[in-house]
Structure formats: C-alpha cells, structure tokens
Motif scaffolding. Sequence first.
Motif, PDB file in Angstrom:
ATOM      1  N   GLY A  38     -31.804 -17.627  16.816  1.00 35.14           N
ATOM      2  CA  GLY A  38     -30.816 -16.976  17.656  1.00 35.14           C
ATOM      3  C   GLY A  38     -29.590 -17.811  17.920  1.00 35.14           C
ATOM      4  N   GLY A  39     -29.569 -19.050  17.418  1.00 31.82           N
ATOM      5  CA  GLY A  39     -28.414 -19.919  17.605  1.00 31.82           C
ATOM      6  C   GLY A  39     -27.525 -19.926  16.376  1.00 31.82           C
ATOM      7  N   ASN A  40     -26.751 -20.975  16.245  1.00 33.43           N
ATOM      8  CA  ASN A  40     -25.927 -21.206  15.064  1.00 33.43           C
ATOM      9  C   ASN A  40     -25.463 -22.651  15.119  1.00 33.43           C
ATOM     10  OD1 ASN A  40     -23.322 -21.227  16.603  1.00 33.43           O
ATOM     11  ND2 ASN A  40     -23.805 -19.055  16.871  1.00 33.43           N
ATOM     12  N   LEU A  41     -24.699 -23.058  14.143  1.00 33.42           N
ATOM     13  CA  LEU A  41     -24.356 -24.480  14.057  1.00 33.42           C
ATOM     14  C   LEU A  41     -23.591 -24.979  15.278  1.00 33.42           C
ATOM     15  CD1 LEU A  41     -21.080 -24.759  13.178  1.00 33.42           C
ATOM     16  CD2 LEU A  41     -21.985 -24.088  10.964  1.00 33.42           C
ATOM     17  N   VAL A  42     -22.853 -24.103  15.957  1.00 31.31           N
ATOM     18  CA  VAL A  42     -22.078 -24.534  17.124  1.00 31.31           C
ATOM     19  C   VAL A  42     -22.987 -24.943  18.272  1.00 31.31           C
ATOM     20  CG1 VAL A  42     -20.326 -23.847  18.814  1.00 31.31           C
ATOM     21  CG2 VAL A  42     -20.109 -23.124  16.441  1.00 31.31           C
ATOM     22  N   THR A  43     -24.176 -24.346  18.370  1.00 28.24           N
ATOM     23  CA  THR A  43     -25.075 -24.672  19.474  1.00 28.24           C
ATOM     24  C   THR A  43     -25.547 -26.118  19.426  1.00 28.24           C
ATOM     25  OG1 THR A  43     -27.033 -23.869  18.277  1.00 28.24           O
ATOM     26  CG2 THR A  43     -25.879 -22.291  19.665  1.00 28.24           C
ATOM     27  N   MET A  44     -25.356 -26.795  18.284  1.00 27.96           N
ATOM     28  CA  MET A  44     -25.767 -28.190  18.162  1.00 27.96           C
ATOM     29  C   MET A  44     -24.599 -29.154  18.333  1.00 27.96           C
ATOM     30  SD  MET A  44     -28.917 -27.623  17.753  1.00 27.96           S
ATOM     31  CE  MET A  44     -29.627 -29.229  17.360  1.00 27.96           C
ATOM     32  N   THR A  45     -23.417 -28.646  18.745  1.00 22.94           N
ATOM     33  CA  THR A  45     -22.214 -29.468  18.799  1.00 22.94           C
ATOM     34  C   THR A  45     -22.353 -30.664  19.725  1.00 22.94           C
ATOM     35  OG1 THR A  45     -20.774 -27.607  18.242  1.00 22.94           O
ATOM     36  CG2 THR A  45     -19.752 -29.463  19.381  1.00 22.94           C
ATOM     37  N   GLY A  46     -22.873 -30.444  20.937  1.00 20.32           N
ATOM     38  CA  GLY A  46     -22.971 -31.552  21.892  1.00 20.32           C
ATOM     39  C   GLY A  46     -23.814 -32.691  21.357  1.00 20.32           C
ATOM     40  N   LEU A  47     -24.988 -32.376  20.817  1.00 18.60           N
ATOM     41  CA  LEU A  47     -25.850 -33.407  20.244  1.00 18.60           C
ATOM     42  C   LEU A  47     -25.212 -34.008  19.005  1.00 18.60           C
ATOM     43  CD1 LEU A  47     -28.526 -34.944  20.199  1.00 18.60           C
ATOM     44  CD2 LEU A  47     -29.552 -32.993  19.007  1.00 18.60           C
ATOM     45  N   ALA A  48     -24.581 -33.178  18.180  1.00 21.98           N
ATOM     46  CA  ALA A  48     -23.952 -33.676  16.953  1.00 21.98           C
ATOM     47  C   ALA A  48     -22.880 -34.713  17.257  1.00 21.98           C
ATOM     48  CB  ALA A  48     -23.355 -32.502  16.172  1.00 21.98           C
ATOM     49  N   GLU A  49     -22.072 -34.449  18.275  1.00 25.05           N
ATOM     50  CA  GLU A  49     -21.001 -35.398  18.618  1.00 25.05           C
ATOM     51  C   GLU A  49     -21.569 -36.743  19.074  1.00 25.05           C
ATOM     52  OE1 GLU A  49     -17.886 -35.320  18.164  1.00 25.05           O
ATOM     53  OE2 GLU A  49     -17.570 -33.242  17.578  1.00 25.05           O
ATOM     54  N   LEU A  50     -22.701 -36.710  19.751  1.00 21.07           N
ATOM     55  CA  LEU A  50     -23.318 -37.956  20.206  1.00 21.07           C
ATOM     56  C   LEU A  50     -23.987 -38.711  19.064  1.00 21.07           C
ATOM     57  CD1 LEU A  50     -24.804 -36.542  23.520  1.00 21.07           C
ATOM     58  CD2 LEU A  50     -22.952 -38.224  23.333  1.00 21.07           C
ATOM     59  N   LEU A  51     -24.386 -37.990  18.020  1.00 20.37           N
ATOM     60  CA  LEU A  51     -24.994 -38.641  16.848  1.00 20.37           C
ATOM     61  C   LEU A  51     -23.943 -39.136  15.860  1.00 20.37           C
ATOM     62  CD1 LEU A  51     -27.885 -36.101  16.239  1.00 20.37           C
ATOM     63  CD2 LEU A  51     -28.183 -38.523  16.799  1.00 20.37           C
ATOM     64  N   ARG A  52     -22.750 -38.589  15.936  1.00 18.67           N
ATOM     65  CA  ARG A  52     -21.736 -38.861  14.929  1.00 18.67           C
ATOM     66  C   ARG A  52     -21.352 -40.335  14.792  1.00 18.67           C
ATOM     67  NH1 ARG A  52     -16.292 -39.236  14.319  1.00 18.67           N
ATOM     68  NH2 ARG A  52     -15.515 -38.485  12.303  1.00 18.67           N
ATOM     69  N   PRO A  53     -21.337 -41.143  15.856  1.00 18.37           N
ATOM     70  CA  PRO A  53     -20.993 -42.557  15.645  1.00 18.37           C
ATOM     71  C   PRO A  53     -21.927 -43.277  14.670  1.00 18.37           C
ATOM     72  CG  PRO A  53     -20.799 -42.006  17.967  1.00 18.37           C
ATOM     73  CD  PRO A  53     -21.443 -40.829  17.296  1.00 18.37           C
ATOM     74  N   ARG A  63     -29.759 -18.957   7.458  1.00 22.48           N
ATOM     75  CA  ARG A  63     -29.575 -17.578   6.969  1.00 22.48           C
ATOM     76  C   ARG A  63     -29.819 -16.572   8.092  1.00 22.48           C
ATOM     77  NH1 ARG A  63     -33.719 -15.981   2.395  1.00 22.48           N
ATOM     78  NH2 ARG A  63     -32.798 -17.793   1.339  1.00 22.48           N
ATOM     79  N   GLY A  64     -28.964 -15.549   8.119  1.00 18.55           N
ATOM     80  CA  GLY A  64     -29.073 -14.526   9.157  1.00 18.55           C
ATOM     81  C   GLY A  64     -28.447 -14.908  10.473  1.00 18.55           C
ATOM     82  N   HIS A  65     -27.856 -16.079  10.566  1.00 12.93           N
ATOM     83  CA  HIS A  65     -27.249 -16.573  11.805  1.00 12.93           C
ATOM     84  C   HIS A  65     -25.794 -16.965  11.537  1.00 12.93           C
ATOM     85  CE1 HIS A  65     -31.570 -17.170  12.535  1.00 12.93           C
ATOM     86  NE2 HIS A  65     -31.321 -17.255  13.831  1.00 12.93           N
ATOM     87  N   GLY A  66     -24.991 -16.930  12.595  1.00 13.73           N
ATOM     88  CA  GLY A  66     -23.626 -17.396  12.477  1.00 13.73           C
ATOM     89  C   GLY A  66     -22.879 -16.686  11.368  1.00 13.73           C
ATOM     90  N   ARG A  67     -22.303 -17.473  10.459  1.00 18.09           N
ATOM     91  CA  ARG A  67     -21.502 -16.909   9.367  1.00 18.09           C
ATOM     92  C   ARG A  67     -22.206 -16.992   8.019  1.00 18.09           C
ATOM     93  NH1 ARG A  67     -15.879 -19.676  11.544  1.00 18.09           N
ATOM     94  NH2 ARG A  67     -15.723 -18.374  13.417  1.00 18.09           N
ATOM     95  N   SER A  68     -23.468 -17.370   8.020  1.00 18.47           N
ATOM     96  CA  SER A  68     -24.226 -17.389   6.761  1.00 18.47           C
ATOM     97  C   SER A  68     -24.670 -15.983   6.391  1.00 18.47           C
ATOM     98  CB  SER A  68     -25.438 -18.318   6.869  1.00 18.47           C
ATOM     99  OG  SER A  68     -25.026 -19.677   6.871  1.00 18.47           O
ATOM    100  N   GLY A  69     -25.087 -15.832   5.130  1.00 18.01           N
ATOM    101  CA  GLY A  69     -25.502 -14.526   4.646  1.00 18.01           C
ATOM    102  C   GLY A  69     -26.886 -14.138   5.124  1.00 18.01           C
TER     103      GLY A  69
END
Length: 307
Positions: A38-53, A63-69
């Motif tokens: 029920g989510g999509n890649l944006v729902t992981m943004t907060g954690l992703a930004e903290l992992l990015r360093p 598949r079936g979520h967000g903008r994927s087919g």
Amino acid sequence: MPDTPRNCETTIGSGSVPIVARDLGGAGAPMLLLHGAGGNLVTMTGLAELLRPAYRVVTVDLRGHGRSGDGPWKWDEVLDDLDAVVDELELTRPAVAGMSLGGMLASLWAARHPDCPGAVSLDGNPTPSRPEDLAGLAPDRAAAELARLREVFAGMSAALARPLTAEQVAAAIEGQRAMARQYGAAEEVWVEAFRRNLVPADDGASRLRPDPELTEELRLAMQSLDLVPAYRAVRCPLLLVLATVDMPEQRPFHDLYVAHRRRVLERLAAVRDNPCLTVLPLKGASHAMVAERPRQLAELITAYLSR
C-alpha cells in the motif's frame, strides 16, 4: 566511487512489468530500500535520507504501487523485478532493506543472493491468518479473533476500492499532514506519498493503488508465505528487526497481536542455529517503526551492514 546524480527517477522496462526506481545518489555502496504494502518509494524517503550518507540508496515502486506497472503478485517474479532494477542501474551486490512487505522481499532476496553483503527486514512478517499463527490463544478464541480481524480488513479493502471525490482526496491529504505532524515527519513528503498512489478515473474521481485485485493477491500471497525455509537457507547476513508493541489501530486486537508476535519468535527459534541470521526485537517499537524511529533504524542498519 563517484557520487551519482541525486533523485534520478528511472523506469526499468527490461522485466515483465515496468518498474520505477528513484536513485538518491551518494558515493557509498548501493542499497535497495523497499516499501510496504500500500506504500510506494516516497514512503521510505525519511529513512532513505538518513541512510544516504553511508549508501547510494535506491528506492523502488513495487509492482502495482506508485508509478510501476501492474502484474500478478508472485514472489519470484517480484524478485525478478528487483534483479532488473539492479542490472539496469548497475548496482554491484547491493544490500537490501525493506519494511513489512518490503522486509519479506529483503529476506527472500537474501536467500536468493548468497553473495549479498547483507539484508535487513523491518518487521517483515505476514499478518496472522490461521489459529496456529497465534501462540497461547485457545483455538476457538483464535478463530473468533481472526474472523473479527478479517471483517475489519474487508471493510478497509472495500473502502479503498471505492472512487474518491475531490473532497475526499482533500480530507485524506489533511489526514496525511496530521499523521506526519504526529511522527515529526515532513508533511509534504507524506502528501507526495499519498498522491503517488492516486490514479485519476474516467468519471472525474480518483482511485488508490494497489487496486482491489492486487490487494487480494497480496493477502493470499502473504497468507501462503512461509519464510522459515528462507531463514534456514540464507548464507549472507540477515537482520530481522521485530515490532514489540501494537500500533494504535492494532490495540483493539491486542491479544491477537501479542500471540502473533509470540508465534513469530517461536518459529524463529527453529532456525537460531543459522549464524547468518540475527533477530532483534526492538523494544517499544511498533509495525510503524519506520515512521516512529527512522534515525534509530538508520543507525542500526548502518552498524549491522558495516560489521
């Protein structure tokens, strides 16, 4: 290793279903970060930004979520989707971390890819569906509680299947803003995540992804999924972070979820002799841990994968 362009969104069309990935860039080792049902890649943004360093983080619309087919939910085919992302973006031996449904996929990925440098499942356990999933509850009580839970899920699914008017969309967006404030998160990110799963309909209304058909496929797929063989087979480091308390919406089913968490631990005891597997019940954390504790999870994931 050179820094890659940040927030580059790509559609990978080499697999059976077009998959959209967002590359957050970074000069570290690659990591796939996977959202829940029920989510999509944006729902992981907060954690992703903290992992990015520490990592070059790539988030994915499953598949079936967000903008994927769209496509049928078959575990091997969804893992093939992720393999296509890895190949297209030239991610060499990525670590994989995921929340809930994404955590199940992280565990399955680890079993499929013994050369993976490490995987992390954030409470990636199927929801309870049978009395035997509920340790310590009498069979009659377990069956009754599961029937009550199914009734609630059916009502939620029916509500999500109905088209949304413009007024309902506006109200839902205000609800997302309120939830973001509750967790101390960025409101615009939560609104973006909601909008990303919103699909305009011919009648002027909007519908949410995943659609009812995929939602039912997901329910059945998770109901039949047994992760213990994957835990037994895994030959790369795999960390299972487990919720220990209820989310607010789970509290009316407190005994059921306590029994389910107990059963998960019982089943994990059968594979505790696998040295590649680490189990961490996270004190005070619920299934919403990515929203509750993104910084703690980022530190935990980074420490585990850098061992």
